[in-house]
Scaffold this motif. Structure first.
Motif, PDB file in Angstrom:
ATOM      1  N   VAL A 231      32.406 -44.070  72.127  1.00 51.35           N
ATOM      2  CA  VAL A 231      33.051 -45.303  71.681  1.00 51.35           C
ATOM      3  C   VAL A 231      32.063 -46.170  70.915  1.00 51.35           C
ATOM      4  CG1 VAL A 231      34.102 -47.456  72.486  1.00 51.35           C
ATOM      5  CG2 VAL A 231      34.790 -45.278  73.497  1.00 51.35           C
ATOM      6  N   GLU A 232      30.838 -46.267  71.428  1.00 50.95           N
ATOM      7  CA  GLU A 232      29.814 -47.040  70.720  1.00 50.95           C
ATOM      8  C   GLU A 232      29.469 -46.397  69.384  1.00 50.95           C
ATOM      9  OE1 GLU A 232      26.518 -47.330  73.341  1.00 50.95           O
ATOM     10  OE2 GLU A 232      27.540 -48.645  74.781  1.00 50.95           O
ATOM     11  N   ALA A 233      29.433 -45.058  69.352  1.00 49.59           N
ATOM     12  CA  ALA A 233      29.118 -44.358  68.103  1.00 49.59           C
ATOM     13  C   ALA A 233      30.215 -44.581  67.070  1.00 49.59           C
ATOM     14  CB  ALA A 233      28.937 -42.868  68.372  1.00 49.59           C
ATOM     15  N   ILE A 234      31.471 -44.546  67.514  1.00 49.91           N
ATOM     16  CA  ILE A 234      32.586 -44.783  66.589  1.00 49.91           C
ATOM     17  C   ILE A 234      32.500 -46.190  66.015  1.00 49.91           C
ATOM     18  CG2 ILE A 234      35.096 -45.067  66.470  1.00 49.91           C
ATOM     19  CD1 ILE A 234      35.339 -42.748  68.443  1.00 49.91           C
ATOM     20  N   LYS A 235      32.193 -47.156  66.877  1.00 51.60           N
ATOM     21  CA  LYS A 235      32.059 -48.552  66.399  1.00 51.60           C
ATOM     22  C   LYS A 235      30.899 -48.682  65.421  1.00 51.60           C
ATOM     23  CE  LYS A 235      32.599 -53.107  66.561  1.00 51.60           C
ATOM     24  NZ  LYS A 235      31.369 -53.590  65.940  1.00 51.60           N
ATOM     25  N   LYS A 236      29.754 -48.095  65.733  1.00 56.63           N
ATOM     26  CA  LYS A 236      28.581 -48.219  64.865  1.00 56.63           C
ATOM     27  C   LYS A 236      28.800 -47.531  63.532  1.00 56.63           C
ATOM     28  CE  LYS A 236      24.894 -45.885  65.959  1.00 56.63           C
ATOM     29  NZ  LYS A 236      23.638 -45.465  66.644  1.00 56.63           N
ATOM     30  N   ILE A 237      29.344 -46.318  63.560  1.00 57.07           N
ATOM     31  CA  ILE A 237      29.557 -45.580  62.316  1.00 57.07           C
ATOM     32  C   ILE A 237      30.630 -46.262  61.469  1.00 57.07           C
ATOM     33  CG2 ILE A 237      30.293 -43.367  61.340  1.00 57.07           C
ATOM     34  CD1 ILE A 237      29.041 -41.987  63.728  1.00 57.07           C
ATOM     35  N   SER A 238      31.623 -46.873  62.119  1.00 52.04           N
ATOM     36  CA  SER A 238      32.636 -47.626  61.374  1.00 52.04           C
ATOM     37  C   SER A 238      31.990 -48.784  60.611  1.00 52.04           C
ATOM     38  CB  SER A 238      33.706 -48.154  62.328  1.00 52.04           C
ATOM     39  OG  SER A 238      34.388 -47.096  62.965  1.00 52.04           O
ATOM     40  N   GLU A 239      31.035 -49.449  61.244  1.00 48.56           N
ATOM     41  CA  GLU A 239      30.316 -50.529  60.566  1.00 48.56           C
ATOM     42  C   GLU A 239      29.491 -49.990  59.405  1.00 48.56           C
ATOM     43  OE1 GLU A 239      28.068 -52.267  63.687  1.00 48.56           O
ATOM     44  OE2 GLU A 239      29.762 -53.438  64.485  1.00 48.56           O
ATOM     45  N   TYR A 240      28.871 -48.821  59.600  1.00 48.34           N
ATOM     46  CA  TYR A 240      28.095 -48.220  58.513  1.00 48.34           C
ATOM     47  C   TYR A 240      28.991 -47.884  57.322  1.00 48.34           C
ATOM     48  CZ  TYR A 240      24.141 -47.638  61.726  1.00 48.34           C
ATOM     49  OH  TYR A 240      23.099 -47.851  62.587  1.00 48.34           O
ATOM     50  N   VAL A 241      30.183 -47.361  57.619  1.00 46.57           N
ATOM     51  CA  VAL A 241      31.119 -47.038  56.535  1.00 46.57           C
ATOM     52  C   VAL A 241      31.503 -48.303  55.769  1.00 46.57           C
ATOM     53  CG1 VAL A 241      33.472 -46.235  56.033  1.00 46.57           C
ATOM     54  CG2 VAL A 241      32.028 -44.951  57.624  1.00 46.57           C
ATOM     55  N   ALA A 242      31.792 -49.384  56.506  1.00 46.35           N
ATOM     56  CA  ALA A 242      32.162 -50.644  55.856  1.00 46.35           C
ATOM     57  C   ALA A 242      31.014 -51.177  55.003  1.00 46.35           C
ATOM     58  CB  ALA A 242      32.559 -51.669  56.914  1.00 46.35           C
ATOM     59  N   GLN A 243      29.784 -51.084  55.496  1.00 42.77           N
ATOM     60  CA  GLN A 243      28.630 -51.572  54.734  1.00 42.77           C
ATOM     61  C   GLN A 243      28.394 -50.741  53.480  1.00 42.77           C
ATOM     62  OE1 GLN A 243      25.534 -51.479  57.676  1.00 42.77           O
ATOM     63  NE2 GLN A 243      26.405 -53.173  58.852  1.00 42.77           N
ATOM     64  N   LEU A 244      28.529 -49.422  53.597  1.00 44.26           N
ATOM     65  CA  LEU A 244      28.319 -48.557  52.429  1.00 44.26           C
ATOM     66  C   LEU A 244      29.407 -48.757  51.395  1.00 44.26           C
ATOM     67  CD1 LEU A 244      27.113 -45.298  54.227  1.00 44.26           C
ATOM     68  CD2 LEU A 244      25.794 -46.681  52.608  1.00 44.26           C
ATOM     69  N   ARG A 245      30.618 -49.011  51.837  1.00 40.33           N
ATOM     70  CA  ARG A 245      31.681 -49.309  50.870  1.00 40.33           C
ATOM     71  C   ARG A 245      31.390 -50.611  50.132  1.00 40.33           C
ATOM     72  NH1 ARG A 245      37.180 -47.889  54.414  1.00 40.33           N
ATOM     73  NH2 ARG A 245      37.002 -45.594  54.253  1.00 40.33           N
ATOM     74  N   ARG A 246      30.743 -51.538  50.820  1.00 34.24           N
ATOM     75  CA  ARG A 246      30.450 -52.829  50.191  1.00 34.24           C
ATOM     76  C   ARG A 246      29.311 -52.726  49.162  1.00 34.24           C
ATOM     77  NH1 ARG A 246      31.865 -57.815  51.798  1.00 34.24           N
ATOM     78  NH2 ARG A 246      32.653 -56.966  53.759  1.00 34.24           N
ATOM     79  N   VAL A 247      28.272 -51.946  49.502  1.00 30.85           N
ATOM     80  CA  VAL A 247      27.096 -51.903  48.617  1.00 30.85           C
ATOM     81  C   VAL A 247      27.301 -50.942  47.447  1.00 30.85           C
ATOM     82  CG1 VAL A 247      25.570 -52.481  50.526  1.00 30.85           C
ATOM     83  CG2 VAL A 247      25.938 -50.078  49.943  1.00 30.85           C
ATOM     84  N   GLY A 248      28.242 -50.009  47.578  1.00 32.58           N
ATOM     85  CA  GLY A 248      28.466 -49.064  46.495  1.00 32.58           C
ATOM     86  C   GLY A 248      27.354 -48.025  46.399  1.00 32.58           C
ATOM     87  N   LYS A 249      27.284 -47.355  45.285  1.00 35.08           N
ATOM     88  CA  LYS A 249      26.251 -46.338  45.068  1.00 35.08           C
ATOM     89  C   LYS A 249      25.018 -46.964  44.418  1.00 35.08           C
ATOM     90  CE  LYS A 249      28.957 -43.684  42.594  1.00 35.08           C
ATOM     91  NZ  LYS A 249      29.420 -42.512  41.809  1.00 35.08           N
ATOM     92  N   GLY A 250      23.924 -46.215  44.457  1.00 33.69           N
ATOM     93  CA  GLY A 250      22.721 -46.657  43.763  1.00 33.69           C
ATOM     94  C   GLY A 250      21.753 -47.402  44.655  1.00 33.69           C
ATOM     95  N   HIS A 251      21.284 -48.563  44.170  1.00 32.20           N
ATOM     96  CA  HIS A 251      20.211 -49.289  44.838  1.00 32.20           C
ATOM     97  C   HIS A 251      20.635 -49.779  46.229  1.00 32.20           C
ATOM     98  CE1 HIS A 251      16.332 -51.273  44.860  1.00 32.20           C
ATOM     99  NE2 HIS A 251      16.904 -52.404  45.259  1.00 32.20           N
ATOM    100  N   GLY A 252      21.911 -50.103  46.404  1.00 28.98           N
ATOM    101  CA  GLY A 252      22.387 -50.573  47.697  1.00 28.98           C
ATOM    102  C   GLY A 252      22.242 -49.510  48.782  1.00 28.98           C
ATOM    103  N   VAL A 253      22.413 -48.248  48.417  1.00 35.43           N
ATOM    104  CA  VAL A 253      22.259 -47.158  49.380  1.00 35.43           C
ATOM    105  C   VAL A 253      20.813 -47.071  49.845  1.00 35.43           C
ATOM    106  CG1 VAL A 253      22.432 -44.661  49.706  1.00 35.43           C
ATOM    107  CG2 VAL A 253      24.215 -45.877  48.449  1.00 35.43           C
ATOM    108  N   TRP A 254      19.895 -47.317  48.912  1.00 30.21           N
ATOM    109  CA  TRP A 254      18.479 -47.263  49.282  1.00 30.21           C
ATOM    110  C   TRP A 254      18.157 -48.340  50.319  1.00 30.21           C
ATOM    111  CZ3 TRP A 254      14.256 -50.552  49.019  1.00 30.21           C
ATOM    112  CH2 TRP A 254      12.999 -49.952  49.217  1.00 30.21           C
TER     113      TRP A 254
END
Length: 268
Positions: A231-254
């Protein structure tokens, strides 16, 4: 443990007839022994306590309960297998539970295999995202440990571990629209939800088979902790997905990868 004694005690009235007396009455007041070796004691209620020889009509104990372990264990003794290929420890372990446990072992290994492939991808010199690589490497190790715990329990219950085929995972995780980091993290989220659903199914099968030991193992010793981890992993990975969608590709991923590295260093 109570064992049946040869001379049993019974209560007789003054006419020699057996009767049951109130436990609150006194049983002995005076005792004498006749020439036949039979003890007699007269109570205030006019009762005589006699010790009868042999296994006659008075051979039953006063309690009315006899525990004869060797009689009761006979049926279990007959069930002890004599064939070397059959487990001696197995008891009340349904085939359906054994098969479900083997299926869960396979799920854990498959998830671990996919995470390991992700680790290898992000560790490449032309990808070089060390934070993501370490994250998926640790995730792969955890899933493999879960599989080993399930294997230990399978052996403990007398089942047979049957390792199934592991599908070859993807080796390339780059995605034209999402990029590699977001695509891999969304895949990881799907895997964690699938794993959680499979564990819930294992618990349902244990309940259906009335296997208290397996249900307890799923709820406490193994999956009680694991469920909270998932459950904690699902919550954490969901946050990671939301953050990566926000930063897009490129420098934000770094920058996101740097954040994972710092979190991993802090956890260590």
């Amino acid at each position: 443990m109570m064992l049946k004694a040869a001379p049993a005690l019974s209560l007789l009235n003054s006419h020699g007839q057996a009767r049951v007396e109130n436990p609150g009455h006194a049983l002995f007041s005076s005792v004498s022994v006749n020439q036949n070796g039979v003890s007699r004691g007269k109570t205030g209620a006019g009762l005589v306590v006699c010790a009868a020889k042999g296994g006659g009509a008075n051979s039953k104990p006063l309690t009315g309960v006899v525990f004869e372990p060797f009689e009761e264990v006979k049926k279990e003794l007959d069930l002890v297998p004599t064939v070397p290929q059959v487990s001696l420890a197995r008891q009340k372990y349904a085939d359906e539970c054994e098969a479900a446990l083997n299926e869960q072992i396979n799920v854990e290994y498959n998830v671990s295999y996919v995470y390991h492939a992700m680790y290898a991808y992000f560790d490449r010199d032309n990808v070089a995202l060390k934070g993501l690589a370490n994250f998926f490497k640790e995730s792969s190790r955890e899933e493999r440990e879960h599989a080993e715990k399930l294997m230990e329990y399978q052996n403990k219950r007398g089942g047979k571990v049957k390792l199934q085929s592991i599908l070859m995972p993807l080796s390339e995780f780059d995605h034209q629209e999402k990029g590699d980091a977001l695509y891999a993290m969304e895949l990881a989220l799907s895997l964690e939800k699938l794993n959680n659903e499979k564990l819930l199914n294992l618990h349902r099968i244990a309940d259906k088979s009335h296997d208290v030991q397996l249900a307890d193992f799923v709820e406490s010793e193994f999956s009680g902790l694991l469920f909270s981890i998932i459950v904690e992993a699902i919550k954490k990975i969901s946050e990671y997905v939301a953050q990566l969608r926000r930063v897009g590709k490129g420098h934000g991923v770094w920058h996101f990868d740097r954040m994972l590295l710092e979190e991993g260093a802090g956890a260590a």
